[in-house]
Design a protein around this motif. Structure first.
Motif, PDB file in Angstrom:
ATOM      1  N   ASN A 132      -4.001   3.537  -2.089  1.00  0.00           N
ATOM      2  CA  ASN A 132      -4.576   3.994  -0.715  1.00  0.00           C
ATOM      3  C   ASN A 132      -4.925   2.955   0.264  1.00  0.00           C
ATOM      4  OD1 ASN A 132      -7.543   3.764  -1.165  1.00  0.00           O
ATOM      5  ND2 ASN A 132      -7.140   5.056  -3.084  1.00  0.00           N
ATOM      6  N   GLY A 133      -5.414   3.265   1.452  1.00  0.00           N
ATOM      7  CA  GLY A 133      -5.872   2.641   2.412  1.00  0.00           C
ATOM      8  C   GLY A 133      -7.079   1.694   2.141  1.00  0.00           C
ATOM      9  N   GLU A 134      -7.979   2.339   1.682  1.00  0.00           N
ATOM     10  CA  GLU A 134      -9.287   1.749   1.246  1.00  0.00           C
ATOM     11  C   GLU A 134      -9.075   0.659   0.194  1.00  0.00           C
ATOM     12  OE1 GLU A 134     -13.496   3.921   0.570  1.00  0.00           O
ATOM     13  OE2 GLU A 134     -12.056   3.852  -1.170  1.00  0.00           O
ATOM     14  N   GLN A 135      -8.221   0.776  -0.940  1.00  0.00           N
ATOM     15  CA  GLN A 135      -7.805  -0.218  -1.722  1.00  0.00           C
ATOM     16  C   GLN A 135      -7.054  -1.405  -1.286  1.00  0.00           C
ATOM     17  OE1 GLN A 135      -5.793   0.967  -5.173  1.00  0.00           O
ATOM     18  NE2 GLN A 135      -7.290   2.740  -5.877  1.00  0.00           N
ATOM     19  N   ASN A 164       0.904   7.199   5.678  1.00  0.00           N
ATOM     20  CA  ASN A 164       0.348   8.478   5.164  1.00  0.00           C
ATOM     21  C   ASN A 164      -0.029   8.523   3.979  1.00  0.00           C
ATOM     22  OD1 ASN A 164       0.751  10.212   7.745  1.00  0.00           O
ATOM     23  ND2 ASN A 164       2.849   9.969   7.086  1.00  0.00           N
ATOM     24  N   MET A 165      -1.587   8.058   3.657  1.00  0.00           N
ATOM     25  CA  MET A 165      -2.249   7.723   2.464  1.00  0.00           C
ATOM     26  C   MET A 165      -3.561   8.539   2.263  1.00  0.00           C
ATOM     27  SD  MET A 165      -1.379   3.763   1.835  1.00  0.00           S
ATOM     28  CE  MET A 165      -2.175   3.277   3.094  1.00  0.00           C
ATOM     29  N   PRO A 166      -3.874   8.919   1.250  1.00  0.00           N
ATOM     30  CA  PRO A 166      -5.180   9.513   1.010  1.00  0.00           C
ATOM     31  C   PRO A 166      -6.266   8.624   1.525  1.00  0.00           C
ATOM     32  CG  PRO A 166      -4.238   9.293  -1.032  1.00  0.00           C
ATOM     33  CD  PRO A 166      -3.167   8.682   0.083  1.00  0.00           C
ATOM     34  N   VAL A 167      -7.655   9.095   1.262  1.00  0.00           N
ATOM     35  CA  VAL A 167      -8.784   8.153   1.489  1.00  0.00           C
ATOM     36  C   VAL A 167      -9.031   7.742   2.819  1.00  0.00           C
ATOM     37  CG1 VAL A 167     -10.302   6.546   0.579  1.00  0.00           C
ATOM     38  CG2 VAL A 167      -9.068   7.805  -0.990  1.00  0.00           C
ATOM     39  N   ASP A 176       1.055   5.324  -1.963  1.00  0.00           N
ATOM     40  CA  ASP A 176       0.390   6.164  -2.750  1.00  0.00           C
ATOM     41  C   ASP A 176       1.333   7.088  -3.599  1.00  0.00           C
ATOM     42  OD1 ASP A 176       0.414   9.591  -1.072  1.00  0.00           O
ATOM     43  OD2 ASP A 176       1.174   7.570  -0.303  1.00  0.00           O
ATOM     44  N   ALA A 212       0.865  -1.101   0.054  1.00  0.00           N
ATOM     45  CA  ALA A 212       0.010  -0.043   0.014  1.00  0.00           C
ATOM     46  C   ALA A 212       0.935   1.355   0.123  1.00  0.00           C
ATOM     47  CB  ALA A 212      -1.000   0.006   1.137  1.00  0.00           C
ATOM     48  N   ASP A 233      -6.004   6.103   5.842  1.00  0.00           N
ATOM     49  CA  ASP A 233      -4.437   6.043   6.233  1.00  0.00           C
ATOM     50  C   ASP A 233      -4.065   4.465   6.616  1.00  0.00           C
ATOM     51  OD1 ASP A 233      -5.105   5.554   8.855  1.00  0.00           O
ATOM     52  OD2 ASP A 233      -4.589   7.790   9.343  1.00  0.00           O
TER      53      ASP A 233
END
Length: 636
Positions: free
Chosen positions: A503-506, A524-527, A479, A477, A529
């Motif tokens: 991102n974390g959701e994916q 630190n990732m969008p959508v 970004d 994971a 973390d």
């Protein structure tokens, strides 16, 4: 950041209550003492002193009874035995007055001593007259009346004067009692006033202490808030610098592995060393903060000191050659003996000391001598000495060079190296020092206690061998596209099967949809973390969730602790060290073959991080940044 310092709600009436009770207790105690003294004096006043009135009355009464008995004997109403009995009683009373100490106060009665002396003198005369017996009652009475009848008037005068004397003394005692009570009352007032005054002074002191405590609380809050702000800034700075550095160092590593051109190898090595230098500066600043906050961590491992020295000298060999220096190494340690201490920190110390020797020596000789020798109290010491023939250091600077931001004659570096070096050595339980003469060179030395072992440590994975991760399926994971490219090249070279989540959701969706041996998770990732994604994977997969390793540019120890507390099984910091990554994967998956198995050898990689020099402009920029941080910390 909170809006302001915390306000403590404490009962302000507590000191007032305490001292009100104290004043009341003092007043009650003083009053009780005064009443006790008053009652004692009153008893003394109301009781005649040694009862002189009663004593004077008794002697007069006995004399009168004796005279009445003599008259009765003359009239024939009593016999000789009765009058003799009265006489003996009178004599005993006189002798008691003469010999009894309890009646000493009788001497204050006017005429008493003369009366008593006369009575005492007459008794032998009467005794001689009645001696031998044979007298009848009438003759006995004549003797008594003749000799003792003259005492009637003196005894009557003594009795009357005893009354007046007792009255006068009682009046004097009453006056004394009145004065004493007055003094007691005045003393009580003074004591109470003093207690109240003391209470007032103490209340003011309590108020001052309370104000000081509140001021200190506010100052502490501000200092802690400033420290937190500095830590947040440093963490952010470290993260933002490590992210591009990861790409730079990773790409240079791959270029070095993928080319056989010596010129490209050299160019890549120079760029790699410069990038490592910049990363080292970030680490030095972070180390300084860790020292200030008490979060300087150590990790002991077993290693061969000769191999460590060889690594350090090989890292700095090109710099020494550029300055025309010769580096001589002397190892005085038995072959096959290994020591246990913090290898990484010790390497940091050696790189700093040897780098400084190279920096301040031109066309000279540098000697690095290491030995393992017994110390005091059954300890074993690793002793290291770095001697050079450089510019030397004046004696008045031998202590100052270990301070922060100090440079001896140049503007290279941040001046943090020796400060951190001494901190490392002292925290390892050792000591460090310097012997130097200007123009002749310097000798830096240190010694640290170590444990000695004959068992060789497990070898680290050689990153020059490929396909070590063959058969391992990973989910990454990440970004940042550049970082994904760096990791892709590394994992492809090591033969791993892997997928990327942006991102974390994916990452959550892919972890639930497919089976992975391990997840490498950026934080630190969008959508969503990394920590949120970890929690969601664990919640939905339960015990079947794959292990998750943090792959992050957050380098602070407290961040790593927070990640582990959230459920991460390990942390790998960017820029990615390939050896560390392979060792972490091998440990988590319990696959020792990953670091010990055979593979396809690649060309040698660039040397590990070496210290590099800063330009004057670079140094001033970084020093200005650190000074601003310290100024912020010092503000009230």
């Amino acid at each position: 950041m909170t809006d302001g310092p915390p306000i403590e709600h404490r009962p302000r009436q507590t000191p007032l209550t305490v001292f009100a009770v104290a004043v009341l207790a003092v007043a009650i105690g003083a009053a009780a003492l005064a009443i006790s003294i008053y009652l004692d004096l009153e008893r003394a006043v109301t009781t005649p002193r040694e009862n002189i009135q009663w004593a004077a009355y008794q002697i007069q009464a006995e004399h009168m009874r004796l005279m009445l008995a003599a008259r009765d004997a003359e009239a024939g109403r009593i016999d000789v035995d009765a009058i003799d009995q009265r006489y003996q009683i009178f004599v005993s009373r006189v002798l008691i007055l003469r010999d009894g100490d309890a009646y000493a106060a009788m001497h204050s009665i006017p005429g008493y001593e003369a009366m008593l002396t006369r009575a005492v003198d007459l008794i032998p005369v009467v005794d001689a007259a009645i001696a031998g017996g044979g007298q009848d009652a009438r003759a006995y009475a004549d003797i008594v009346q003749h000799h003792l009848g003259a005492l009637t008037e003196p005894m009557q005068q003594v009795a009357l004067k005893a009354v007046s004397t007792a009255s006068r003394e009682q009046t004097e005692q009453q006056l004394q009692l009145r004065d004493t009570v007055f003094y007691l009352v005045v003393s009580l007032i003074v004591i109470v006033a003093a207690a109240i005054g003391l209470a007032g002074v103490t209340m003011k002191q309590f108020a001052a202490l309370d104000t000081g405590r509140r001021d200190l609380s506010v100052a502490l809050w501000r200092a802690e808030e400033s420290s937190r702000a500095k830590s947040r800034f440093l963490a952010g700075m470290s993260h933002e610098m490590r992210t591009p550095l990861n790409a730079v160092i990773g790409m240079l590593r791959e270029i070095n592995y993928r080319t056989s051109d010596n010129g490209i190898h050299r160019l890549a090595g120079i760029a790699h060393a410069s990038a490592d230098m910049l990363c080292g500066l970030v680490d030095d600043v972070l180390d300084t903060t860790r020292i200030e906050t008490g979060k300087f961590r150590f990790h002991n491992v077993t290693f061969d000191p000769a191999v460590l020295v060889e690594e350090v000298t090989s890292v700095l060999a090109s710099r020494a050659e550029d300055r025309g220096n010769t580096v001589a190494v002397e190892i005085e340690a038995p072959a096959g003996r290994y020591v246990t201490t913090d290898r990484a920190r010790l390497k940091q110390v050696l790189v700093n000391l040897l780098g400084n020797a190279i920096k301040y020596t031109a066309d000279g000789t540098i000697t690095l001598r290491a030995s393992v020798a017994p110390g005091a109290d059954d300890t074993t010491l690793l002793r290291v000495m770095v001697a050079d023939t450089g510019i030397g250091i004046p004696a008045d600077q031998h202590e100052r060079i270990f301070g922060r931001f100090f440079q001896a004659g140049t503007n290279d570096g941040l001046g943090l190296g020796l400060s951190i070096t001494r901190e490392i050595i002292e925290r390892l339980g050792g000591r460090i020092g310097v012997d130097s003469t200007p123009g002749e060179g310097s000798t830096f030395w240190f010694e640290v206690p170590v444990a000695v072992s004959d068992t060789a440590p497990k070898p680290a994975a050689d990153p020059r061998v490929r396909d070590r991760l063959a058969g391992v399926r990973l989910l990454l994971a990440e970004d940042n596209a550049t970082n994904r490219q760096v990791i892709r090249l590394l994992l492809e070279r090591q033969g791993a099967a892997f997928d990327f989540a942006l991102n974390g959701e994916q990452a959550v969706a892919m972890a639930l949809a497919d089976a992975y041996d391990l997840i490498l998770m950026d934080i630190n990732m969008p959508v969503m973390d990394g920590l949120q994604a970890l929690a969601e994977i664990q919640r939905r997969s339960g015990r079947s969730a794959p292990p998750v390793v943090a792959l992050t540019a957050d380098a602070l120890a407290e961040d790593h602790e927070r990640f582990r507390a959230a459920g991460m099984v390990a942390c790998v910091t960017k820029p990615i060290d390939e050896t560390e990554l392979l060792a972490t994967i091998a440990t988590v998956l319990r696959r020792p073959d990953i670091v010990s198995g055979d593979g396809i050898a690649l060309p040698p990689a660039v040397p590990p991080r070496a210290e590099a020099q800063l330009t004057s402009g670079q140094r001033e920029a970084v020093l200005s940044l650190i000074s601003a941080l310290h100024d912020e910390e010092d503000e009230p």
